[in-house]
Design a protein around this motif. Structure first.
Motif, PDB file in Angstrom:
ATOM      1  N   UNK A 173       0.860  -1.186   0.000  1.00  0.00           N
ATOM      2  CA  UNK A 173       0.000   0.000   0.000  1.00  0.00           C
ATOM      3  C   UNK A 173       0.889   1.225   0.000  1.00  0.00           C
ATOM      4  N   UNK A 174       0.495   2.214  -0.757  1.00  0.00           N
ATOM      5  CA  UNK A 174       1.220   3.481  -0.722  1.00  0.00           C
ATOM      6  C   UNK A 174       0.203   4.592  -0.910  1.00  0.00           C
ATOM      7  N   UNK A 175       0.376   5.677  -0.203  1.00  0.00           N
ATOM      8  CA  UNK A 175      -0.618   6.746  -0.295  1.00  0.00           C
ATOM      9  C   UNK A 175       0.052   8.101  -0.479  1.00  0.00           C
ATOM     10  N   UNK A 176      -0.662   8.999  -1.129  1.00  0.00           N
ATOM     11  CA  UNK A 176      -0.276  10.406  -1.130  1.00  0.00           C
ATOM     12  C   UNK A 176      -1.507  11.166  -0.656  1.00  0.00           C
ATOM     13  N   UNK A 177      -1.417  12.472  -0.657  1.00  0.00           N
ATOM     14  CA  UNK A 177      -2.551  13.292  -0.204  1.00  0.00           C
ATOM     15  C   UNK A 177      -3.811  13.018  -1.003  1.00  0.00           C
ATOM     16  N   UNK A 178      -3.642  12.749  -2.290  1.00  0.00           N
ATOM     17  CA  UNK A 178      -4.826  12.641  -3.152  1.00  0.00           C
ATOM     18  C   UNK A 178      -4.869  11.308  -3.892  1.00  0.00           C
TER      19      UNK A 178
END
Lengths: 412, 412
Positions: B373-378
């Motif tokens: 899993x990887x996330x950014x702000x959007x």
């Protein structure tokens, strides 16, 4: 370190293998202790391919845009040749006409060189690089791309050589040099060791396609020694240089032969001012280049005017001239496209008399009728029936003893 | 008069007929009362042909010379398009990157734009001409030709639009616009009317190849409205614009899908400073681009590090990482190239919670296991088993209600 400018035409860089060959040749000259500037044309066929694309879009393409398109051909060649030289372990740096920089006027597709700046080329040379320059192209003061007309790469090479004060400008071609006559017609034709700019100019304009005429003029103006030689071997070719005393002692240096003209005669034109101007003004408007013009003395207030045009423009010129003939009240127009022009060229003619007479006599011995005569300081041209063309070249070559390198004193 | 910058890619100018089509389209926009600046790529196949010539000479061609060669492709296109527009009775004037002028740094083959001067383009516009600009290329302060990297014509168009303060920058492509998901996978996928720069950036970097990522960044920095639309019809496409309040109320704008990555896991690495730096330093040295990196919490002083690399670099990366793993005392290296990355993108995530949770829940309902899993702000990206990739896109599209244009409030 001696500086050599070399120029390779489209057939010398026609494919990757030939480009590699040129690279080896260039590197060899560098390894012999010379600085090198190399001018290249587009890969053979590329320019025609690009012109073909433009022709599919427009019958009369805008010449500024045509130059933008066509100039890419040389840009590809310089990049590829630089890569090939680098692959051999040498430094190389390519320059377009705009980069190097060859500034021209705005006459797109046939621009004239205004100035040549060589700061960037010189800096690259100082850094030990072989400088590769795109032939045929320049740039206007407004940064528009221009081209110098067919054969313009010769001009680029000579202009670079002049600006860099190169020791020699080598033009590599598919012939061994400049011959006393076309070896296909005269087997005994001899390769000239050297020839003067003026002689080369006459030969170039007479159809010997070794060097573009404008590049010879440019070389003459800046006294650039030009070496015309073969791209297939290392033989000495022909040096095109300033006239010297020895050259003047040779009366005839070579025989030129041109089968690409046609003759038009306008009979019994009123012999008064303005008539010739009207006739040739119209021909010029149609962009037809007139070569020889002969007008005989007036009889009964009328005269006959003969002139030659390129064979490809013959029918166009005939219908044009027929129209003008009516306007100016000429009696008749006659045309003949089965003619040949044979010329003898030599700076020695300036100081020797009887040369033209010997030419006429030689032709008459074989019953070859002379249709037109035109002379310059260093040239005599005769238009004759096409079927005698090659015979004429051979007997003149023999009569002026061109097979042997000799200095003729007998006319003095 | 409104000013429109249009950009046409290589397939839109692949042959003379298509170039004439583009010309008609451009002239139509002009006739509707707009000023026009048109950026074109090289004719499809031309760039590869030129790269092929260079590759025949050198395995690792000098990049300065490569740019000289490759830039000719666009130069041909601008000349031909200008001719085609002139043929339709309009004024047109072509400019290379150097002429227009797009100044870049010296990073050949991937140069960055330093400044854009538009004096010449503006003058041509004032004279009523349609301005044609070569995409993909620029020039250094030293007058060397550069190129901007693959997809660089998009960047040229956006940069020209920014410098000229154009009303819109239209990017013509072979798709209708930006969709909520790949319509080949999700038949109900909906064309977005508009999308924010940030969302477009995430989609571009996640493999939706509609717009080059750097051109989106550039458009964002200069607030250039970009209109992505089809070159085959006159339909409205997708506007890429600044984020507004309405956009923020949409939580998920689109689903991105990428099958071109592979996953590498280094097991039980000593959890101390410098280990990750060493590992990824080596990977970077080999010019392998790492996308996602995940490191779990430490157990017994060791940790596991997983990351993804382009599938094309997978075997190279595996042998490299195996070597490094020994040096840093890792227990084992595992690789998997049968993975897919599925991502949800939307500016609304900034202000809505629970979005990631809904994604995980949706996937788990179909028993799809999440590997990374990887996330950014959007954005939330999940790496899953490749065989579930298309299924995941479809169920996420459904779960986030993307087939319907709607503003979701439930996460507020």
């Amino acid at each position: 370190m001696p500086l050599i400018v070399q120029k390779y035409g489209g057939s010398s860089v026609a494919d990757v293998e030939r480009i590699k060959n040129v690279a080896r040749r260039v590197v060899d000259a560098k390894d012999h202790g010379n600085d090198l500037v190399v001018v290249v044309s587009a890969m053979a066929g590329d320019t025609d391919r690009l012109l073909g694309l433009a022709a599919k879009i427009s019958d009369a393409p805008n010449e500024r845009e045509l130059d933008v398109i066509v100039a890419t051909g040389e840009q590809i060649s310089i990049g590829l040749l630089s890569l090939a030289i680098q692959q051999l372990g040498h430094k190389a740096r390519s320059f377009t006409g705009a980069q190097v920089r060859i500034q021209t006027d705005t006459a797109h597709t046939k621009a004239r060189i205004v100035s040549v700046e060589v700061d960037r080329a010189q800096q690259a040379l100082q850094e030990g690089a072989i400088v590769i320059v795109a032939g045929f192209q320049g740039v206007t003061a407004e940064e528009d791309v221009t081209t110098l007309g067919r054969g313009g790469s010769d001009l680029t090479a000579v202009a670079m050589a002049a600006a860099l004060k190169a020791d020699v400008c080598e033009i590599y071609t598919d012939v061994e040099g400049v011959y006393t006559a076309d070896p296909n017609i005269v087997p005994e034709a001899r390769k000239l060791e050297k020839i003067s700019y003026d002689e080369m100019l006459e030969l170039a304009s007479l159809g010997a396609k070794v060097l573009q005429a404008r590049s010879v003029e440019y070389a003459k103006n800046y006294t650039v020694p030009v070496h015309v030689r073969s791209s297939f071997n290392a033989n000495q070719g022909t040096l095109v240089v300033q006239e010297d005393a020895e050259m003047e002692r040779v009366v005839v240096s070579g025989i030129a032969y041109d089968r690409n003209e046609a003759k038009i005669t306008v009979l019994r034109v009123a012999d008064r001012p303005g008539i010739a101007a009207k006739l040739f003004g119209r021909v010029a408007e149609a962009n037809i280049v007139v070569d020889m013009i002969v007008q005989n003395i007036s009889q009964d207030g009328t005269t006959d005017i003969s002139f030659t045009v390129p064979k490809s423009d013959f029918s166009k010129a005939m219908s044009l001239v027929n129209g003008v003939a009516k306007e100016i009240g000429a009696q008749q127009v006659m045309g003949d496209d089965r003619i040949a022009k044979v010329s003898i060229v030599g700076v020695g003619m300036r100081t020797h008399s009887g040369v033209a007479a010997q030419m006429f006599e030689t032709l008459s011995r074989e019953n070859i009728n002379i249709l037109m005569i035109s002379t310059s300081e260093i040239k005599v041209s005769c238009v004759i029936d096409a079927k005698y063309g090659e015979l004429a070249v051979r007997i003149l070559h023999e009569a002026f003893g061109l097979a042997e390198r000799r200095v003729v004193e007998e006319y003095a």
